[in-house]
Design a protein around this motif. Structure first.
Motif, PDB file in Angstrom:
ATOM      1  N   ALA A  84      62.557  41.250 -80.074  1.00 33.31           N
ATOM      2  CA  ALA A  84      63.464  42.379 -79.875  1.00 33.31           C
ATOM      3  C   ALA A  84      62.690  43.669 -79.607  1.00 33.31           C
ATOM      4  CB  ALA A  84      64.365  42.544 -81.097  1.00 33.31           C
ATOM      5  N   TYR A  85      61.578  43.850 -80.301  1.00 29.59           N
ATOM      6  CA  TYR A  85      60.758  45.046 -80.110  1.00 29.59           C
ATOM      7  C   TYR A  85      60.138  45.051 -78.709  1.00 29.59           C
ATOM      8  CZ  TYR A  85      61.037  45.649 -85.199  1.00 29.59           C
ATOM      9  OH  TYR A  85      61.481  45.828 -86.498  1.00 29.59           O
ATOM     10  N   ASN A  86      59.668  43.891 -78.264  1.00 26.90           N
ATOM     11  CA  ASN A  86      59.076  43.824 -76.934  1.00 26.90           C
ATOM     12  C   ASN A  86      60.128  43.887 -75.840  1.00 26.90           C
ATOM     13  OD1 ASN A  86      56.224  43.805 -77.168  1.00 26.90           O
ATOM     14  ND2 ASN A  86      56.314  41.769 -78.076  1.00 26.90           N
ATOM     15  N   GLY A  87      61.354  43.438 -76.144  1.00 26.55           N
ATOM     16  CA  GLY A  87      62.439  43.608 -75.183  1.00 26.55           C
ATOM     17  C   GLY A  87      62.748  45.083 -74.962  1.00 26.55           C
ATOM     18  N   LEU A  88      62.785  45.849 -76.066  1.00 24.24           N
ATOM     19  CA  LEU A  88      62.996  47.288 -75.943  1.00 24.24           C
ATOM     20  C   LEU A  88      61.828  47.944 -75.207  1.00 24.24           C
ATOM     21  CD1 LEU A  88      64.571  49.875 -76.569  1.00 24.24           C
ATOM     22  CD2 LEU A  88      63.432  49.934 -78.805  1.00 24.24           C
ATOM     23  N   LEU A  89      60.613  47.532 -75.539  1.00 21.40           N
ATOM     24  CA  LEU A  89      59.429  48.070 -74.864  1.00 21.40           C
ATOM     25  C   LEU A  89      59.532  47.866 -73.357  1.00 21.40           C
ATOM     26  CD1 LEU A  89      56.512  49.173 -74.720  1.00 21.40           C
ATOM     27  CD2 LEU A  89      55.721  46.825 -75.158  1.00 21.40           C
ATOM     28  N   GLY A 178      57.657  32.889 -72.391  1.00 24.87           N
ATOM     29  CA  GLY A 178      57.903  34.062 -71.559  1.00 24.87           C
ATOM     30  C   GLY A 178      57.249  35.316 -72.100  1.00 24.87           C
ATOM     31  N   TYR A 179      57.216  35.444 -73.419  1.00 28.08           N
ATOM     32  CA  TYR A 179      56.610  36.625 -74.036  1.00 28.08           C
ATOM     33  C   TYR A 179      55.087  36.549 -74.007  1.00 28.08           C
ATOM     34  CZ  TYR A 179      61.234  38.192 -75.265  1.00 28.08           C
ATOM     35  OH  TYR A 179      62.533  38.628 -75.180  1.00 28.08           O
ATOM     36  N   TYR A 180      54.543  35.330 -74.026  1.00 25.24           N
ATOM     37  CA  TYR A 180      53.107  35.196 -73.805  1.00 25.24           C
ATOM     38  C   TYR A 180      52.739  35.727 -72.413  1.00 25.24           C
ATOM     39  CZ  TYR A 180      53.257  31.726 -77.647  1.00 25.24           C
ATOM     40  OH  TYR A 180      53.447  31.075 -78.837  1.00 25.24           O
ATOM     41  N   LEU A 181      53.560  35.365 -71.409  1.00 24.25           N
ATOM     42  CA  LEU A 181      53.287  35.809 -70.043  1.00 24.25           C
ATOM     43  C   LEU A 181      53.453  37.324 -69.911  1.00 24.25           C
ATOM     44  CD1 LEU A 181      54.860  33.046 -67.757  1.00 24.25           C
ATOM     45  CD2 LEU A 181      52.596  33.151 -68.804  1.00 24.25           C
ATOM     46  N   LEU A 182      54.453  37.880 -70.601  1.00 26.33           N
ATOM     47  CA  LEU A 182      54.613  39.332 -70.595  1.00 26.33           C
ATOM     48  C   LEU A 182      53.348  40.006 -71.119  1.00 26.33           C
ATOM     49  CD1 LEU A 182      56.491  41.854 -70.299  1.00 26.33           C
ATOM     50  CD2 LEU A 182      57.019  41.541 -72.733  1.00 26.33           C
ATOM     51  N   ASP A 196      49.405  47.838 -78.513  1.00 22.34           N
ATOM     52  CA  ASP A 196      49.172  49.280 -78.425  1.00 22.34           C
ATOM     53  C   ASP A 196      50.312  49.991 -77.706  1.00 22.34           C
ATOM     54  OD1 ASP A 196      46.738  48.897 -79.759  1.00 22.34           O
ATOM     55  OD2 ASP A 196      45.705  48.468 -77.882  1.00 22.34           O
ATOM     56  N   LEU A 197      50.951  49.309 -76.772  1.00 23.76           N
ATOM     57  CA  LEU A 197      52.106  49.895 -76.096  1.00 23.76           C
ATOM     58  C   LEU A 197      53.276  50.062 -77.066  1.00 23.76           C
ATOM     59  CD1 LEU A 197      51.923  47.997 -72.693  1.00 23.76           C
ATOM     60  CD2 LEU A 197      51.808  50.484 -72.987  1.00 23.76           C
ATOM     61  N   LEU A 198      53.475  49.095 -77.955  1.00 21.47           N
ATOM     62  CA  LEU A 198      54.528  49.242 -78.961  1.00 21.47           C
ATOM     63  C   LEU A 198      54.241  50.420 -79.878  1.00 21.47           C
ATOM     64  CD1 LEU A 198      55.529  45.648 -80.160  1.00 21.47           C
ATOM     65  CD2 LEU A 198      56.966  47.323 -79.002  1.00 21.47           C
ATOM     66  N   GLN A 199      52.998  50.580 -80.270  1.00 20.20           N
ATOM     67  CA  GLN A 199      52.643  51.707 -81.120  1.00 20.20           C
ATOM     68  C   GLN A 199      52.940  53.027 -80.416  1.00 20.20           C
ATOM     69  OE1 GLN A 199      51.540  51.785 -84.399  1.00 20.20           O
ATOM     70  NE2 GLN A 199      51.897  53.979 -84.103  1.00 20.20           N
ATOM     71  N   GLU A 200      52.567  53.103 -79.147  1.00 19.72           N
ATOM     72  CA  GLU A 200      52.736  54.336 -78.382  1.00 19.72           C
ATOM     73  C   GLU A 200      54.193  54.610 -78.029  1.00 19.72           C
ATOM     74  OE1 GLU A 200      51.743  55.800 -73.808  1.00 19.72           O
ATOM     75  OE2 GLU A 200      50.475  54.273 -74.748  1.00 19.72           O
ATOM     76  N   LYS A 201      54.913  53.584 -77.594  1.00 13.91           N
ATOM     77  CA  LYS A 201      56.251  53.784 -77.033  1.00 13.91           C
ATOM     78  C   LYS A 201      57.383  53.625 -78.043  1.00 13.91           C
ATOM     79  CE  LYS A 201      54.694  54.205 -72.755  1.00 13.91           C
ATOM     80  NZ  LYS A 201      54.840  55.455 -71.967  1.00 13.91           N
ATOM     81  N   LEU A 305      67.438  41.027 -73.955  1.00  9.76           N
ATOM     82  CA  LEU A 305      65.987  41.175 -73.923  1.00  9.76           C
ATOM     83  C   LEU A 305      65.453  41.090 -75.348  1.00  9.76           C
ATOM     84  CD1 LEU A 305      65.563  44.099 -71.351  1.00  9.76           C
ATOM     85  CD2 LEU A 305      65.965  41.679 -70.956  1.00  9.76           C
ATOM     86  N   GLY A 306      65.274  39.875 -75.818  1.00  4.09           N
ATOM     87  CA  GLY A 306      64.783  39.663 -77.173  1.00  4.09           C
ATOM     88  C   GLY A 306      65.857  39.749 -78.235  1.00  4.09           C
ATOM     89  N   TRP A 307      67.107  39.800 -77.847  1.00  2.48           N
ATOM     90  CA  TRP A 307      68.231  39.826 -78.791  1.00  2.48           C
ATOM     91  C   TRP A 307      69.235  38.748 -78.431  1.00  2.48           C
ATOM     92  CZ3 TRP A 307      68.114  42.453 -83.142  1.00  2.48           C
ATOM     93  CH2 TRP A 307      67.459  43.686 -83.236  1.00  2.48           C
ATOM     94  N   ARG A 308      69.826  38.132 -79.449  1.00  2.00           N
ATOM     95  CA  ARG A 308      70.994  37.280 -79.248  1.00  2.00           C
ATOM     96  C   ARG A 308      72.245  38.145 -79.341  1.00  2.00           C
ATOM     97  NH1 ARG A 308      70.058  31.857 -79.074  1.00  2.00           N
ATOM     98  NH2 ARG A 308      68.030  31.144 -79.871  1.00  2.00           N
TER      99      ARG A 308
END
Length: 491
Positions: A84-89, A178-182, A196-201, A305-308
């Motif tokens: 869910a966090y990476n979907g938002l990212l 899919g998230y590995y590929l992201l 690091d992108l999650l930390q920043e964004k 995007l990472g959520w049901r």
């Protein structure tokens, strides 16, 4: 009617009293359900609305050996809730023009340099995030989630050479792939890891100071220790702990209840938050229709995007679960009702308990008194029954295992040594106190008998048994097979 200061005071007092009543009822319910399951797990529970956290409390032990109790600041591993966090990212990066969700991944690095362009043709970034790529890989989860013994070059090679198209083609199939590929795409294109992108964004803008994708950087006062077991006197810490190398983009975050509440709150009033409103809403909109095999509790109808996506108590509900040996997490929110619930646990059998607490919390804060009373009458009894079923199954399983005897044709010492596979790396097998112990990176498993010649049962992931069979030639062990893969002896 003119609202006088006295009337205003009375209204505020009534509102505060109602809130205290909800807090006390929720706490009492959680304590009852924990008692019904023999206090097998520690819990962090947080409730939020657009204005802020309504409830944050810890229950049980974060670490039984040290007698440390769970608090709202206890750090838990949340496994697949990471998606869910990476979907938002990804949605934020798209809003910033750094990522195009509808763009085919073969036009992004590193995929643009792959020779097998046909395999990735037509697969978009959106497909990766919504599990619709129709692709999978048999090796990456073992390395990225459990072993931790790999190099970036090895991961890229496995993606290019060993990725396979599913028989069903481009269709929903829940995996981590899919998230590995992201992850590799972001690193190659933006020069920054998802961590690091999650930390920043995300983490920085939301003041989530105790959420991290680095196991080595957990800085909360206490960290939840993962446990496994169905009886209070037989609870054991899970040996397999997360390290930086096994914190991956599909399941690689440590967070605490208070931070989880901050994350959920950003979805409840996105126009008041630090992110583009459209990006937040896009991240939880249904992109594909699908049910949820794990539970029917939330009437799941799709995936974003990472959520049901689903519904509960006649309200739209967005949620995700995360599970790993010794941990279970549940994050959810009602975008229209303006409520969010986080339940974090340090026993991997806590799924049913977390779902019950989530349901109760929503009914309580929505004012569904009939449903609340039904939970209070039935939940503890039903959880006790479920725990009895688990214990009955375990008893049968252990009895079956105890009847097995070794069918080895050579002394145990003959099966020790180092074995290597070109895709999965090295496994060492040693004899310790007359037990065959296999190690592969962070993985350690004690082999047990299996009723076939020169075969053994191992758990490369705790609680997940599989069989390895040794090849014996001229009185010597030369290799062992692990599924379709062969590990050849190297010493």
């Amino acid at each position: 009617m003119k609202i006088t200061p006295l009337i205003l005071f009375c209204l505020c007092t009534l509102s505060l009293t109602a809130q205290i009543d909800k807090t006390e009822r929720l706490t009492h319910f959680i304590e009852q359900t924990l008692a019904a399951t023999d206090h097998l797990t520690g819990l962090s529970v947080a409730i939020t609305n657009p204005e802020g956290t309504l409830y944050a409390k810890g229950f049980g032990y974060a670490d039984r050996a040290q007698q440390e109790m769970v608090t709202p600041k206890t750090s838990f591993y949340i496994a697949s809730c990471t998606k869910a966090y990476n979907g938002l990212l990804a949605s934020i990066l798209a809003a910033e023009g750094q990522l195009e969700l509808s763009r085919p991944i073969y036009s992004y690095r590193p995929f643009s340099s792959f020779e097998r362009q046909d395999l990735f043709a037509g697969i978009t970034v959106m497909d990766l995030l919504t599990h619709q790529s129709g692709l999978d890989n048999p090796y990456l989860s073992t390395l990225l989630a459990y072993s931790g013994e790999y190099t970036d070059a090895q991961v890229l090679r496995l993606i290019e050479e060993e990725t396979q198209a599913n028989e069903t083609g481009k269709a929903f199939a829940y995996t981590n792939f899919g998230y590995y590929l992201l992850d590799v795409l972001l690193q190659a294109e933006l020069g920054k890891s998802w961590r690091d992108l999650l930390q920043e964004k995300v983490f920085g803008p939301l003041d989530m100071e105790h959420t991290t994708a680095y196991a080595s950087k957990v800085s909360t006062p206490n960290k939840a220790v993962p446990f496994d077991g169905l009886y209070p006197d037989k609870l054991l810490p899970v040996y397999l702990r997360k390290v930086d190398a096994t914190m991956h983009a599909a399941g690689g975050l440590m967070t605490m209840g208070e931070d989880a509440a901050r994350f959920l709150a950003c979805y409840l009033a996105p126009e008041q938050g630090p992110f583009p409103t459209a990006a937040v809403r896009q991240s939880y909109e249904k992109q594909v229709s699908t049910a949820h095999e794990f539970t029917k509790a939330f009437n799941a109808d799709g995936y974003g995007l990472g959520w049901r996506t689903g519904a509960y108590a006649e309200q739209a509900l967005v949620y995700h679960f995360g599970g790993y040996p010794g941990f279970f997490s549940s994050l959810s929110f009602m975008p229209e009702a303006g409520l969010g619930v986080a339940v974090l646990a340090n026993n991997n059998i806590s799924g049913a308990l977390a779902i019950r607490i989530t349901q109760y919390a929503y009914d309580l804060y929505l004012g569904n008194e009939g449903a609340v009373k039904k939970h209070e009458r039935q939940a503890a009894r039903q959880l006790k029954k479920q725990l009895r079923r688990y214990r009955k199954w375990e008893s049968k399983h252990l009895s079956k295992m105890a009847k097995r005897t070794w069918q080895l044709t050579l002394p145990k010492a003959a099966y020790t040594g180092a074995f290597r596979n070109p895709h999965l790396g090295e496994v060492t097998i040693a004899l310790e106190a007359d037990e065959l112990v296999a190690r592969m990176g962070q993985i350690r498993t004690v082999a047990t008998p299996y009723p076939h010649d020169n075969c053994a049962r191992v758990e490369m992931a705790p609680g997940s048994g599989m069989v390895i069979c040794f090849g014996v030639e001229d009185g010597k062990v030369v290799d062992f097979s692990f599924g379709r893969d062969v590990f050849e002896r190297v010493e």
